[in-house]
Structures are given as structure tokens and as C-alpha cells.
Scaffold this active site. Structure first.
Site, PDB file in Angstrom:
ATOM      1  N   ASP A   1       0.850  -1.196   0.000  1.00  0.00           N
ATOM      2  CA  ASP A   1       0.000   0.000   0.000  1.00  0.00           C
ATOM      3  C   ASP A   1       0.882   1.241   0.000  1.00  0.00           C
ATOM      4  OD1 ASP A   1      -2.079   2.011   0.849  1.00  0.00           O
ATOM      5  OD2 ASP A   1      -3.256   0.188   1.155  1.00  0.00           O
ATOM      6  N   ASN A   2       0.403   2.295  -0.663  1.00  0.00           N
ATOM      7  CA  ASN A   2       1.167   3.559  -0.609  1.00  0.00           C
ATOM      8  C   ASN A   2       0.579   4.517   0.424  1.00  0.00           C
ATOM      9  OD1 ASN A   2      -1.155   4.477  -1.796  1.00  0.00           O
ATOM     10  ND2 ASN A   2      -0.176   5.397  -3.603  1.00  0.00           N
TER      11      ASN A   2
ATOM     12  N   ASN B   1      -4.624   6.739   0.822  1.00  0.00           N
ATOM     13  CA  ASN B   1      -5.943   6.944   1.423  1.00  0.00           C
ATOM     14  C   ASN B   1      -6.133   6.044   2.639  1.00  0.00           C
ATOM     15  OD1 ASN B   1      -8.464   8.292   1.395  1.00  0.00           O
ATOM     16  ND2 ASN B   1      -9.442   6.450   0.596  1.00  0.00           N
TER      17      ASN B   1
ATOM     18  N   LEU C   1       1.906   1.188  -6.650  1.00  0.00           N
ATOM     19  CA  LEU C   1       1.820   0.270  -7.795  1.00  0.00           C
ATOM     20  C   LEU C   1       2.309   0.920  -9.084  1.00  0.00           C
ATOM     21  CD1 LEU C   1      -1.561  -1.642  -7.309  1.00  0.00           C
ATOM     22  CD2 LEU C   1       0.718  -2.253  -6.525  1.00  0.00           C
TER      23      LEU C   1
ATOM     24  N   SER D   1     -16.966  -2.667  -9.185  1.00  0.00           N
ATOM     25  CA  SER D   1     -18.000  -1.897  -8.499  1.00  0.00           C
ATOM     26  C   SER D   1     -19.305  -1.948  -9.277  1.00  0.00           C
ATOM     27  CB  SER D   1     -17.520  -0.444  -8.419  1.00  0.00           C
ATOM     28  OG  SER D   1     -18.567   0.408  -8.040  1.00  0.00           O
TER      29      SER D   1
ATOM     30  N   TYR E   1     -14.079   7.680 -12.647  1.00  0.00           N
ATOM     31  CA  TYR E   1     -13.785   6.561 -11.733  1.00  0.00           C
ATOM     32  C   TYR E   1     -14.379   5.260 -12.281  1.00  0.00           C
ATOM     33  CZ  TYR E   1     -14.649   3.286  -7.941  1.00  0.00           C
ATOM     34  OH  TYR E   1     -14.748   2.139  -7.196  1.00  0.00           O
TER      35      TYR E   1
ATOM     36  N   LYS F   1     -12.726   1.520 -13.710  1.00  0.00           N
ATOM     37  CA  LYS F   1     -13.122   0.155 -13.305  1.00  0.00           C
ATOM     38  C   LYS F   1     -13.481  -0.684 -14.519  1.00  0.00           C
ATOM     39  CE  LYS F   1     -12.438   0.306  -8.991  1.00  0.00           C
ATOM     40  NZ  LYS F   1     -11.454  -0.549  -8.327  1.00  0.00           N
TER      41      LYS F   1
ATOM     42  N   TYR G   1     -18.740  -4.928  -6.219  1.00  0.00           N
ATOM     43  CA  TYR G   1     -19.323  -4.615  -4.912  1.00  0.00           C
ATOM     44  C   TYR G   1     -20.477  -3.633  -5.090  1.00  0.00           C
ATOM     45  CZ  TYR G   1     -14.356  -5.476  -3.561  1.00  0.00           C
ATOM     46  OH  TYR G   1     -13.079  -5.954  -3.420  1.00  0.00           O
TER      47      TYR G   1
ATOM     48  N   LEU H   1     -22.918   7.802   2.283  1.00  0.00           N
ATOM     49  CA  LEU H   1     -23.986   7.996   3.265  1.00  0.00           C
ATOM     50  C   LEU H   1     -23.634   7.491   4.668  1.00  0.00           C
ATOM     51  CD1 LEU H   1     -26.887   8.840   3.891  1.00  0.00           C
ATOM     52  CD2 LEU H   1     -27.649   6.601   3.045  1.00  0.00           C
TER      53      LEU H   1
HETATM   54  P1  NAD Z   1      -9.671   2.658   0.263  1.00  0.00           P
HETATM   55  O1  NAD Z   1      -9.282   3.943  -0.333  1.00  0.00           O
HETATM   56  O2  NAD Z   1     -10.011   2.610   1.711  1.00  0.00           O
HETATM   57  O3  NAD Z   1      -8.544   1.551  -0.013  1.00  0.00           O
HETATM   58  C1  NAD Z   1      -7.727   1.565  -1.160  1.00  0.00           C
HETATM   59  C2  NAD Z   1      -6.284   1.405  -0.694  1.00  0.00           C
HETATM   60  O4  NAD Z   1      -5.436   1.391  -1.839  1.00  0.00           O
HETATM   61  C3  NAD Z   1      -5.824   2.549   0.206  1.00  0.00           C
HETATM   62  O5  NAD Z   1      -5.179   2.034   1.345  1.00  0.00           O
HETATM   63  C4  NAD Z   1      -4.845   3.330  -0.682  1.00  0.00           C
HETATM   64  O6  NAD Z   1      -3.835   3.963   0.075  1.00  0.00           O
HETATM   65  C5  NAD Z   1      -4.316   2.234  -1.591  1.00  0.00           C
HETATM   66  N1  NAD Z   1      -3.814   2.694  -2.888  1.00  0.00           N
HETATM   67  C6  NAD Z   1      -4.439   3.496  -3.796  1.00  0.00           C
HETATM   68  N2  NAD Z   1      -3.669   3.676  -4.863  1.00  0.00           N
HETATM   69  C7  NAD Z   1      -2.525   2.980  -4.661  1.00  0.00           C
HETATM   70  C8  NAD Z   1      -1.345   2.782  -5.413  1.00  0.00           C
HETATM   71  N3  NAD Z   1      -1.137   3.375  -6.599  1.00  0.00           N
HETATM   72  N4  NAD Z   1      -0.372   1.995  -4.903  1.00  0.00           N
HETATM   73  C9  NAD Z   1      -0.526   1.411  -3.696  1.00  0.00           C
HETATM   74  N5  NAD Z   1      -1.618   1.570  -2.935  1.00  0.00           N
HETATM   75  C10 NAD Z   1      -2.621   2.328  -3.414  1.00  0.00           C
HETATM   76  O7  NAD Z   1     -10.899   2.078  -0.591  1.00  0.00           O
HETATM   77  P2  NAD Z   1     -11.897   0.889  -0.272  1.00  0.00           P
HETATM   78  O8  NAD Z   1     -13.220   1.454   0.048  1.00  0.00           O
HETATM   79  O9  NAD Z   1     -11.269  -0.079   0.651  1.00  0.00           O
HETATM   80  O10 NAD Z   1     -12.009   0.259  -1.729  1.00  0.00           O
HETATM   81  C11 NAD Z   1     -11.190  -0.815  -2.131  1.00  0.00           C
HETATM   82  C12 NAD Z   1     -11.456  -1.141  -3.585  1.00  0.00           C
HETATM   83  O11 NAD Z   1     -12.837  -1.442  -3.753  1.00  0.00           O
HETATM   84  C13 NAD Z   1     -11.170   0.004  -4.550  1.00  0.00           C
HETATM   85  O12 NAD Z   1     -10.621  -0.546  -5.718  1.00  0.00           O
HETATM   86  C14 NAD Z   1     -12.523   0.605  -4.825  1.00  0.00           C
HETATM   87  O13 NAD Z   1     -12.578   1.212  -6.085  1.00  0.00           O
HETATM   88  C15 NAD Z   1     -13.413  -0.625  -4.769  1.00  0.00           C
HETATM   89  N6  NAD Z   1     -14.800  -0.341  -4.412  1.00  0.00           N
HETATM   90  C16 NAD Z   1     -15.071   0.340  -3.265  1.00  0.00           C
HETATM   91  C17 NAD Z   1     -16.395   0.628  -2.915  1.00  0.00           C
HETATM   92  C18 NAD Z   1     -16.720   1.421  -1.682  1.00  0.00           C
HETATM   93  O14 NAD Z   1     -17.825   1.969  -1.611  1.00  0.00           O
HETATM   94  N7  NAD Z   1     -15.859   1.508  -0.695  1.00  0.00           N
HETATM   95  C19 NAD Z   1     -17.438   0.189  -3.749  1.00  0.00           C
HETATM   96  C20 NAD Z   1     -17.112  -0.535  -4.907  1.00  0.00           C
HETATM   97  C21 NAD Z   1     -15.791  -0.799  -5.237  1.00  0.00           C
HETATM   98  C1  WQD Z   2     -26.011   6.313  -1.205  1.00  0.00           C
HETATM   99  C2  WQD Z   2     -27.355   7.050  -1.182  1.00  0.00           C
HETATM  100  C3  WQD Z   2     -27.257   9.291  -2.087  1.00  0.00           C
HETATM  101  C4  WQD Z   2     -24.642  10.934   1.026  1.00  0.00           C
HETATM  102  C5  WQD Z   2     -20.932   5.413  -4.361  1.00  0.00           C
HETATM  103  C6  WQD Z   2     -20.183   5.387  -5.656  1.00  0.00           C
HETATM  104  C7  WQD Z   2     -20.052   3.976  -6.166  1.00  0.00           C
HETATM  105  C8  WQD Z   2     -19.481   3.053  -5.106  1.00  0.00           C
HETATM  106  C9  WQD Z   2     -20.184   3.187  -3.790  1.00  0.00           C
HETATM  107  C10 WQD Z   2     -17.119   2.746  -5.426  1.00  0.00           C
HETATM  108  C11 WQD Z   2     -27.654   7.852  -2.450  1.00  0.00           C
HETATM  109  C12 WQD Z   2     -27.588   9.321  -0.607  1.00  0.00           C
HETATM  110  C13 WQD Z   2     -25.418  10.097   0.242  1.00  0.00           C
HETATM  111  C14 WQD Z   2     -25.260  11.984   1.754  1.00  0.00           C
HETATM  112  C15 WQD Z   2     -27.384  11.262   0.896  1.00  0.00           C
HETATM  113  N1  WQD Z   2     -18.092   3.302  -4.841  1.00  0.00           N
HETATM  114  N2  WQD Z   2     -26.766  10.259   0.184  1.00  0.00           N
HETATM  115  N3  WQD Z   2     -26.615  12.097   1.667  1.00  0.00           N
HETATM  116  O1  WQD Z   2     -23.688   6.939  -4.633  1.00  0.00           O
HETATM  117  O2  WQD Z   2     -24.651   4.612  -4.254  1.00  0.00           O
HETATM  118  O3  WQD Z   2     -22.238   4.883  -4.570  1.00  0.00           O
HETATM  119  O4  WQD Z   2     -20.251   4.584  -3.421  1.00  0.00           O
HETATM  120  O5  WQD Z   2     -17.129   1.986  -6.346  1.00  0.00           O
HETATM  121  O6  WQD Z   2     -19.245   4.025  -7.287  1.00  0.00           O
HETATM  122  O7  WQD Z   2     -20.878   6.173  -6.602  1.00  0.00           O
HETATM  123  O8  WQD Z   2     -23.228   5.668  -2.468  1.00  0.00           O
HETATM  124  O9  WQD Z   2     -23.152   6.278  -0.093  1.00  0.00           O
HETATM  125  O10 WQD Z   2     -22.636   8.057  -1.821  1.00  0.00           O
HETATM  126  O11 WQD Z   2     -24.976   7.241  -1.580  1.00  0.00           O
HETATM  127  O12 WQD Z   2     -28.607  11.417   0.842  1.00  0.00           O
HETATM  128  O13 WQD Z   2     -24.614  12.772   2.455  1.00  0.00           O
HETATM  129  O14 WQD Z   2     -27.310   8.031  -0.127  1.00  0.00           O
HETATM  130  O15 WQD Z   2     -27.981  10.251  -2.783  1.00  0.00           O
HETATM  131  O16 WQD Z   2     -29.016   7.763  -2.681  1.00  0.00           O
HETATM  132  P1  WQD Z   2     -23.533   5.610  -4.059  1.00  0.00           P
HETATM  133  P2  WQD Z   2     -23.414   6.864  -1.425  1.00  0.00           P
END
Ligand code: NAD
Ligand code: WQD
Length: 346
Positions: A31-32, A35, A59, A124, A148, A152, A176, A199
Site C-alpha cells: 500500500d502507498n 488513502n 503500484l 463496483s 472513476y 473500473k 461490490y 452515506l
Molecule cells: P480505500 O481507499 O479505503 O482503499 C484503497 C487502498 O489502496 C488505500 O489504502 C490506498 O492507500 C491504496 N492505494 C491506492 N492507490 C494505490 C497505489 N497506486 N499503490 C498502492 N496503494 C494504493 O478504498 P476501499 O473502500 O477499501 O475500496 C477498495 C477497492 O474497492 C477500490 O478498488 C474501490 O474502487 C473498490 N470499491 C469500493 C467501494 C466502496 O464503496 N468503498 C465500492 C465498490 C468498489
Molecule cells: C447512497 C445514497 C445518495 C450521502 C458510491 C459510488 C459507487 C461506489 C459506492 C465505489 C444515495 C444518498 C449520500 C449523503 C445522501 N463506490 N446520500 N446524503 O452513490 O450509491 O455509490 O459509493 O465503487 O461508485 O458512486 O453511495 O453512499 O454516496 O450514496 O442522501 O450525504 O445516499 O444520494 O441515494 P452511491 P453513497
């Protein structure tokens, strides 16, 4: 198995490390910390009871990847490392394409060079955009609406092309839905930087008194109560699916792409009320205009993951809210508090 977890210090990655360690897998995190906090490593050691190897690397550095793969033999890679904020990706598309896509290409090249043939990839539900039919299954039309999401989709396509080109290479692409909640210990959880976009972390910060009220983005959607509907999934259920996916890749001579969700939609107001019941805190809110780019409702058909992986969710919305609140109340300022813990211990 010896498993490299890229992005393992992040929200979903850290929970997956716990699930992997519980099944006896040996893990190395890369990890870098773009975030995430290094403090998560101490917390993971407390949960798993074992020391943890972590490589601080980006990476995008081929040299750092080559060095790591030269000194470690991995059976598989779980790849979480990406930038993930939709709004930020619209403002900084180059950064998102560079980090997410270049990082993934480097990783795949390093895996090829070292003969590592199994990948679990974080995709996602964002790849479905605004689905035509609900629940959304894996055959649905893919339609991304922001940079974004495009990263993906491009990475999914790249991984698919690699699977075609190299029959020995196998990948599990996991789409996810909306991950929420935290490990039941309250030691690890989601720790967004700045104002939360999502949210659940926003609700948690309102409950903790860090923000005065929640803005609900729209109450005029064509949904039962007018607020947006999503498929929230407990991060521990999600973490377990990665272990199941690794086991699938080890036993089946096939790749897969599956949805990971509960199959049930929950509205913003329903989540607010569930959180109030689980935490005993009131969540003041105000109805605001719709957030640009949001869709009315999205929830998964998770039956393919059930069929192929034998996986299904076990934790309900009450557990999601209870565990998110435990994490938030034990760590009101996220991992920041852990810094002072470390300093206090000298
Ligand atoms: P996060 O930001 O908490 O975790 C991502 C990690 O990757 C972080 O620790 C960050 O420091 C590290 N990172 C980013 N770029 C890097 C790089 N170039 N080299 C090394 N490390 C790097 O995010 P998360 O919520 O745990 O999400 C994990 C994965 O799941 C992501 O790919 C995200 O797109 C995907 N995802 C997340 C959600 C969500 O809502 N959290 C939903 C769908 C998909
Ligand atoms: C959920 C619901 C908002 C915040 C996002 C990314 C998606 C994925 C998951 C990575 C919606 C409402 C939100 C607030 C609100 N990430 N809301 N007040 O938009 O479904 O998905 O995260 O892959 O790519 O787009 O999730 O949690 O932002 O919103 O009313 O302060 O909550 O309008 O209906 P979302 P969210």
C-alpha cells in the site's frame, strides 16, 4: 496460500486481511497509504494476533513491484488499490486513470513475470450506471457515467483480455454494491478523509457530533419513500467473499465476474432509521436537492455468487449500523486517535 493484498491497508482491504488470516492464509500488504493510515497495521495485528508484513509501495513504481515479486512467492493477488471518489475523479481524471489503470497494468505485468496466475479484483456496481432492470444481474448492459467508473470498466476489460490470452491466468472480478459497517471489534473501519462522500460514514459523523445534520439528496425519486435506494452490504460479508473467490480460483479451472450484494434495496430514510435504532442516537436531517449523477435505485441479483462461490450475506442492516457505530464511537476521529496511542506508548 501466500496472498499479496494490494491496497490492504484501506477500508475493504483491511477487513479482507482479517478474513484471510482467519482462514490461515499468509498475507503481505502492499500500500502507498494515499488513502489509509499506517495505524491500521497495529490494529490488524491486535485482531489477528500475528505480526503482519507490509510493503510501503506505489503500484505505479515498476521497480518497487519487481523488487517485491523477486523476494516473495505469491500464490495469488487480491487487488484493492485504487482511488475511488467519484467527484474527485471528475475533477482529476488523469490522476485516476494513471493511478488505477497504470497501477493495475504494472501489477499484472509483475504477476506475469513472476508466474502468479490468480487475481481477485475489486470492481463496483458503478459499472452498471443506471440499470434498466432490477435486481441487476451480471448480464446487464455496462454503462459508466464518470471517470472513476470508466477506470473500473477498463480494468475489467483488460483483465478479461488477459484471461483470454493466457488460459492459465484466472481472475475473479467482484462487483461490490455499497459496502458499510466494520469489524465487530471496533478496531478497524471506514475512515474517510475530509467530508464523507458516502452515506453511512456521514451518518456516523452526525451521530458522533462531528457534523450537525445529514443532507438527504432528494426525496422525489420514484421509490417507496422518495429517497434513493441502494444495496448496502456488511464489509465482513464482503471480506468473506474474497476468501471464497480465492478458493474458487484455486479449485476451478475458470474465471468469474459476480455481483456482491444482499439482493435487497434500502432507502436513505430506512438506513437513517435503522441507524437510530442501532445506536440510540438521533440523526437530524434536511432534505436537499438531488445529487447530480445519482440514480434512483440499484440493488443486486447476487444469485451467481451464491451458485459459484457458495457465498451469501449473513449480516443484516441492524448489524451494519451497529458495527459502523461501534467503530465510530470507539474512534471518533478515525485512526487519528491511534497516533496518540502510539505516541503515548513511546
Ligand atoms: P480505500 O481507499 O479505503 O482503499 C484503497 C487502498 O489502496 C488505500 O489504502 C490506498 O492507500 C491504496 N492505494 C491506492 N492507490 C494505490 C497505489 N497506486 N499503490 C498502492 N496503494 C494504493 O478504498 P476501499 O473502500 O477499501 O475500496 C477498495 C477497492 O474497492 C477500490 O478498488 C474501490 O474502487 C473498490 N470499491 C469500493 C467501494 C466502496 O464503496 N468503498 C465500492 C465498490 C468498489
Ligand atoms: C447512497 C445514497 C445518495 C450521502 C458510491 C459510488 C459507487 C461506489 C459506492 C465505489 C444515495 C444518498 C449520500 C449523503 C445522501 N463506490 N446520500 N446524503 O452513490 O450509491 O455509490 O459509493 O465503487 O461508485 O458512486 O453511495 O453512499 O454516496 O450514496 O442522501 O450525504 O445516499 O444520494 O441515494 P452511491 P453513497
Amino acid at each position: 496460500m501466500s496472498v499479496l493484498v494490494c491496497g490492504g491497508a484501506g477500508y475493504i482491504g483491511s477487513h479482507t486481511c482479517v478474513a484471510l488470516a482467519a482462514q490461515g492464509h499468509h498475507i503481505v500488504i502492499a500500500d502507498n497509504f494515499a488513502n489509509s493510515s499506517q495505524r491500521v497495521l497495529l490494529r490488524l495485528q491486535r485482531i489477528t494476533g500475528a505480526p503482519l508484513e507490509c510493503k510501503h509501495l506505489d503500484l505505479r513504481s515498476k521497480t518497487a513491484l519487481a523488487r517485491m515479486f523477486a523476494t516473495h512467492q505469491f500464490d495469488a493477488v487480491v487487488h484493492f488499490a485504487a482511488l475511488k471518489a467519484v467527484g474527485e475523479s471528475c475533477a482529476r481524471p488523469l490522476e485516476y486513470f494513471d493511478n488505477n489503470i497504470s497501477g493495475t497494468i504494472n501489477l499484472l505485468q509483475a504477476m506475469q513475470g513472476a508466474g502468479v496466475q490468480r487475481l481477485v479484483f475489486s470492481s463496483s456496481a458503478t459499472v452498471y450506471g443506471d440499470p434498466e432492470r432490477l435486481p441487476v444481474n451480471e448480464q446487464a448492459r455496462l454503462d459508466v457515467t464518470n471517470p472513476y467508473g470508466r477506470t473500473k470498466l477498463v480494468m475489467e476489460q483488460l483483465i478479461g483480455d488477459l484471461c483470454c490470452a493466457r488460459p492459465m491466468f484466472r481472475a475473479a472480478v467482484l462487483r461490490y454494491f455499497n459496502p458499510v459497517g466494520a469489524h465487530p471489534s471496533g478496531l478497524i473501519g471506514e475512515d474517510p478523509t475530509g467530508i464523507p462522500n458516502n452515506l453511512m460514514p456521514y451518518i456516523c459523523q452526525v451521530a458522533a457530533g462531528r457534523r450537525s445534520q445529514l443532507s438527504i439528496f432528494g426525496d422525489d425519486y420514484p421509490t417507496p419513500d422518495g429517497t434513493g435506494v441502494r444495496d448496502y452490504i456488511h464489509v465482513m460479508d464482503l471480506a468473506r467473499a474474497h476468501v471464497d473467490a480465492l478458493e474458487y480460483l484455486a479449485r476451478a479451472n475458470a474465471s468469474l465476474t459476480v455481483n456482491l450484494g444482499t439482493g435487497h434495496g434500502i432507502s436513505v430514510l430506512e438506513l437513517v432509521h435503522a441507524f437510530e435504532a442501532a445506536s440510540g442516537r438521533r440523526i437530524p436531517y434536511e432534505i436537499q436537492a438531488r445529487r447530480p449523477g445519482d440514480v434512483a435505485q440499484v440493488y443486486a441479483d447476487p444469485s451467481l455468487a451464491q451458485r459459484l462461490l457458495g457465498w451469501r450475506t449473513q449480516l443484516d442492516v441492524h448489524a451494519m449500523c451497529r458495527d459502523a457505530w461501534r467503530w465510530q464511537s470507539m474512534n471518533p476521529t478515525g485512526y487519528e486517535r491511534a497516533k496518540s496511542e502510539v505516541r503515548a506508548r513511546g
